[in-house]
Write an enzyme that holds these catalytic residues in place. Structure first.
Site, short mmCIF file in Angstrom:
data_model
loop_
_atom_site.label_atom_id
_atom_site.label_comp_id
_atom_site.label_asym_id
_atom_site.label_seq_id
_atom_site.Cartn_x
_atom_site.Cartn_y
_atom_site.Cartn_z
N THR A 162 -7.70 55.09 49.25
CA THR A 162 -9.17 54.97 49.17
C THR A 162 -9.59 53.90 48.16
OG1 THR A 162 -9.22 56.75 47.54
CG2 THR A 162 -9.57 57.40 49.83
N ASN A 216 -6.63 36.93 32.74
CA ASN A 216 -7.94 36.71 33.37
C ASN A 216 -7.95 35.60 34.41
OD1 ASN A 216 -9.08 38.68 31.75
ND2 ASN A 216 -9.71 37.23 30.15
N HIS A 252 -11.70 44.29 30.05
CA HIS A 252 -11.16 43.06 29.45
C HIS A 252 -12.06 42.51 28.35
CE1 HIS A 252 -7.94 41.82 32.63
NE2 HIS A 252 -7.90 43.10 32.38
N ARG A 276 -13.49 46.23 35.67
CA ARG A 276 -12.38 45.56 34.98
C ARG A 276 -12.88 44.56 33.94
NH1 ARG A 276 -8.29 41.23 36.89
NH2 ARG A 276 -6.47 41.66 35.60
N GLY A 292 -13.50 43.91 20.81
CA GLY A 292 -14.61 44.82 21.05
C GLY A 292 -15.51 44.41 22.20
N HIS A 342 -7.72 52.29 38.52
CA HIS A 342 -6.98 51.67 39.63
C HIS A 342 -7.08 52.51 40.91
CE1 HIS A 342 -4.35 49.00 36.77
NE2 HIS A 342 -5.62 48.67 36.78
#
Ligand code: HEM
Ligand SMILES: [Ca+2]
Ligand SMILES: [Ca+2]
Length: 296
Positions: free
Chosen positions: A219, A70, A42, A38, A48, A169
């Protein structure tokens, strides 16, 4: 221009050093692989893949760590620091923090059972960061499909990339505050799944906001295609997840990944390479940070 062999002369052991550190972090806590993946997302979506998300706030600098998507949410910075230290010990001043994050995200996916691909390298580190850009460029869990599609399009990613990358996810956790409205107020949700999630996420905002639930109910520490099975069963945890299977144009992509894990893996790898190509700093732009948390 990024290339897979960028450090082959200057830091030939790079990939094994990073992999070892990521492996050790994941064996201590499986979730950290999700957190690192993640972080890369982000970073790349905000000006970039330039390591901007790694910069700490100081008294005279506001970076991205406390932007809304965040704050109290992104994690894994200590792992990136450990990798950077290990890399600096062997190849000082050579490898950017942005590239370390790209390799660590890729390793995380592989270690948790997902696809592998050759990471393109040669990114340099930003000397600055933008909290306001982080607030506008990172999609929200409350977004509808048209917003998600346009935010991905803004960084050159297609609708197919959106659906494939959202498959991230399949691992990791979300806080109650990000899915409360969905489990109490939405109708395109499996009722028994909603009540299961309600049991650890109180209806009243302000209570239990940080209680965690797995994004993939089956899972959460395996990188597989279960996420898409959840969506087909109306068991997406976030509003934004279920948007991908809600009768719209992306239903068929979701079904395709649910029916064929290989096609998900292959499209995920392609989309990760595309995401890693967003506006890198190269040549003499940016710098190779010594410490990922601050500019040199
Ligand atoms: C499509 C738009 C997306 C939205 C709206 C979204 C939103 C979210 C939210 C709200 C959380 C939970 C955060 C928390 O409660 O603290 C989360 C977690 C996560 N997201 Fe996304 N996300 C999106 C796309 C992606 C993409 C493209 C990736 C990576 C390729 C990704 C990887 C992850 C991972 C791995 C976690 C779990 C992190 C952990 O357990 O620490 N997400 N996301
Ligand atoms: Ca960035
Ligand atoms: Ca999974």
């Amino acid at each position: 221009q990024l290339s897979t062999n960028f450090y082959s002369k200057t830091c030939p052991k790079l990939s094994s050093i990073v992999q070892r550190q990521v492996q050790s972090a994941i064996s201590k806590e499986a979730r950290i692989g999700a957190s690192i993946l993640r972080l890369f997302f982000h970073d790349c979506f905000v000006n970039g893949c330039d390591g901007s998300i790694l910069l700490d706030d100081t008294s005279n600098f506001t970076g991205e760590k406390n932007a809304l998507p965040n704050k109290n949410s992104v994690r894994g910075f200590d792992v990136i620091d450990n990798i950077k230290t290990a890399v600096e010990n062997v190849c000082p001043g050579v490898v950017s923090c942005a590239d370390i994050l790209a390799i660590a995200a890729t390793d995380s996916v592989a270690i948790l059972g997902g696809p592998t691909w050759n990471v393109k390298l040669g990114r340099r580190d930003a000397t600055t960061a933008s909290q306001s850009d982080a607030n506008t460029a990172i999609p929200r869990p409350t977004s509808n499909l048209n917003i998600l599609t346009s935010m991905f399009k803004n960084v050159g990613l297609s609708t197919k990339d959106l659906v494939a990358l959202s498959g991230a996810h399949t691992i990791g956790q979300a806080r109650c505050t990000t899915f409360r409205v969905r489990i109490y107020n939405e109708t395109n949700i499996d009722t028994s799944f909603a009540s299961t999630r309600q049991s650890n996420c109180p209806k009243t905002s302000g209570s239990g906001d940080n209680n965690l639930a797995p994004l993939d109910l089956h899972t959460p520490t395996s990188f597989d295609n279960c996420y898409y099975r959840n969506l087909v069963q109306n068991k997406g945890l976030l509003h934004s997840d279920q948007q991908l299977f809600n009768g719209g144009s992306t239903n068929s992509i979701v079904s395709g990944y649910f029916n064929n894990q290989n096609s998900f893996f292959s499209d995920f790898a392609t989309a990760m390479i595309k995401m890693g190509d967003i506006k890198p700093l190269t040549g003499s732009n940016g710098e190779i940070r010594k410490n990922c948390r601050k500019p040199n």
